[in-house]
Every structure is written in C-alpha cells, then in structure tokens.
Scaffold this motif. Structure first.
Motif, PDB file in Angstrom:
ATOM      1  N   PRO A 144       0.775  -1.121  -0.033  1.00 39.88           N
ATOM      2  CA  PRO A 144      -0.164  -0.059   0.165  1.00 39.88           C
ATOM      3  C   PRO A 144       0.860   1.245   0.070  1.00 39.88           C
ATOM      4  N   ARG A 145       0.222   2.219  -0.351  1.00 42.53           N
ATOM      5  CA  ARG A 145       0.817   3.617  -0.114  1.00 42.53           C
ATOM      6  C   ARG A 145       2.189   3.818  -0.865  1.00 42.53           C
ATOM      7  N   GLY A 146       2.324   3.356  -1.773  1.00 40.84           N
ATOM      8  CA  GLY A 146       3.541   3.478  -2.677  1.00 40.84           C
ATOM      9  C   GLY A 146       4.972   2.937  -1.965  1.00 40.84           C
ATOM     10  N   LEU A 147       4.440   1.864  -0.991  1.00 39.84           N
ATOM     11  CA  LEU A 147       5.727   1.251  -0.248  1.00 39.84           C
ATOM     12  C   LEU A 147       6.381   0.311  -1.316  1.00 39.84           C
ATOM     13  N   ARG A 148       7.859   0.073  -1.046  1.00 37.53           N
ATOM     14  CA  ARG A 148       8.463  -0.786  -1.651  1.00 37.53           C
ATOM     15  C   ARG A 148       9.078  -1.987  -0.916  1.00 37.53           C
ATOM     16  N   VAL A 149       9.423  -2.988  -1.574  1.00 41.21           N
ATOM     17  CA  VAL A 149      10.101  -4.212  -0.658  1.00 41.21           C
ATOM     18  C   VAL A 149      11.010  -4.897  -1.777  1.00 41.21           C
ATOM     19  N   ASN A 150      12.317  -5.139  -1.021  1.00 44.82           N
ATOM     20  CA  ASN A 150      13.288  -5.703  -1.832  1.00 44.82           C
ATOM     21  C   ASN A 150      14.094  -6.711  -0.847  1.00 44.82           C
ATOM     22  N   VAL A 151      14.873  -7.578  -1.426  1.00 39.72           N
ATOM     23  CA  VAL A 151      15.618  -8.403  -0.663  1.00 39.72           C
ATOM     24  C   VAL A 151      17.094  -8.456  -1.228  1.00 39.72           C
ATOM     25  N   VAL A 152      18.105  -8.083  -0.212  1.00 38.92           N
ATOM     26  CA  VAL A 152      19.613  -8.302  -0.919  1.00 38.92           C
ATOM     27  C   VAL A 152      19.910  -9.595  -0.492  1.00 38.92           C
ATOM     28  N   SER A 153      20.757 -10.096  -1.458  1.00 41.29           N
ATOM     29  CA  SER A 153      21.064 -11.623  -1.478  1.00 41.29           C
ATOM     30  C   SER A 153      22.854 -11.349  -1.638  1.00 41.29           C
ATOM     31  N   PRO A 154      23.815 -11.029  -0.543  1.00 43.84           N
ATOM     32  CA  PRO A 154      25.016 -11.093  -0.569  1.00 43.84           C
ATOM     33  C   PRO A 154      25.663 -12.381  -0.694  1.00 43.84           C
TER      34      PRO A 154
END
Length: 199
Positions: A144-154
């Motif tokens: 919602p509300r333009g929220l973003r979600v990512n995951v970093v895979s180092p």
C-alpha cells in the motif's frame, strides 16, 4: 531519512550502517544489542519496536538465524528455525510496519547466496533464502501507499572470511562496501520486488 536497521551489529549490518549512516538517521535494533530490542520471530515484539521508534522512512533487516548441518540430520524443527526466524521474522517486520513506514518508504530484507550457490550443510539457509525471494516478488505488487520491498542477497563478505570462510570453499568474497551500496540502492532508489544479488 529515519531508517531502522535490525541486526546492525552483524557484519552485514555494520556495512549497511556505514553506508547509510553517512546520510541518514539510523536507529539500530537487535535481539541483544542496539538502541531498540526486538525479537523478529515474535510479532508482538516487532509491534513494540515500531511503537517505540514511531514513524520511519525505511526498515532494513540484516538478521535471521538458520540451522546448519548435514541434510540427513535435519528435522522439521531444525528447518523451522530458519523459517520462523529468518523468513517469518523478516516478514513480520514488513507486515507490522505497513502502517509505520512513511508513504513511498521501503523495506529491505536479507537472504544470501546459498539458494543459488549451495554449500554442504546449508540446506536450511538455502530454503529460507528462496522463501524470502518469493515473498518480496509476491508482496511488491500489493504494497500500500507506494511502499517498496526488496531483498539483498549477498555472497560471503570479506570481513566474514576468518569465521566462515572454511564453510564456503571456492566462494569469492564480496567487499563490505559493495554490500553496503546494494542496500543503498534498495533504500534510496526506486526499485521494488527485486532480489538484489551482490557477488
């Protein structure tokens, strides 16, 4: 920006704080260290963390326990350690934070190399990492509300080699600076639903 970094005292957490702390206000959090204590696997504890910090612009998680051991010795309980802690713990940060992170803000989670470049005794970590990738891809289209979600895979960090290098034969370590910049890309950029690979 005001950014919560969960797991700030670990090797990845320190890289994140060094990179983002130069430009933003960092609130450190962890189970046994940091300005705010939180047990990610306990939704009530996560909600209490957000109540204490108030509104924030971004949340970064670099925490999560998994079991390492021979596949033949794994049980449902040892698999569940990673699924309840590393996976659901980070999912809890997102779900409980949907109303706390400012409009257009972001969540950045952490998986790791083992679901694409496995090692012996790392099946639990590989399973958790793959689940986190699936979560961000699926969740991104419903945020919602333009929220973003990512995951970093180092990959294995250079500073972690003295402790963990023997577990990762033939793996090329990645620099802490490069890992920190991957989190900056997620927090300060515009991408969402991405697995950001650092190798």
């Amino acid at each position: 920006m005001k950014i919560i970094v969960v797991g700030a005292e670990g090797d990845i957490g320190k890289a994140v704080c060094e990179e983002l702390g130069a430009r933003h206000d960092i609130v450190t959090a962890g189970r046994s260290s940091g300005e705010v204590r939180v047990d990610m696997a306990d939704r009530t504890s996560v909600e209490a963390m957000y109540a204490r910090t108030g509104q924030v612009d971004a949340v970064v998680s670099t925490a999560g326990n998994v079991h390492f051991g021979p596949l033949a010795d794994y049980t449902q309980d040892t698999f569940m350690l990673g699924l309840e802690n590393k996976v659901m713990g980070q999912v809890n940060l997102v779900l409980a934070g949907l109303g706390t992170v400012t409009e257009g803000g972001s969540f950045t989670l952490t998986s790791g190399v083992l679901d694409r470049d496995p090692i012996r005794m790392g099946t639990g970590a590989a399973t958790a990492n793959g689940a986190l990738g699936g979560f961000v891809v699926g969740a991104a289209i419903e945020m919602p509300r333009g929220l973003r979600v990512n995951v970093v895979s180092p990959g294995l960090l250079d500073v972690s080699v003295p402790r963990y290098g023997a577990w990762f034969p033939g793996h090329e370590p990645v620099s802490s600076g490069k890992v920190g910049r991957a989190y900056a890309k997620s927090v300060e950029g515009a991408i969402t639903g991405q697995v950001i690979i650092v190798e």
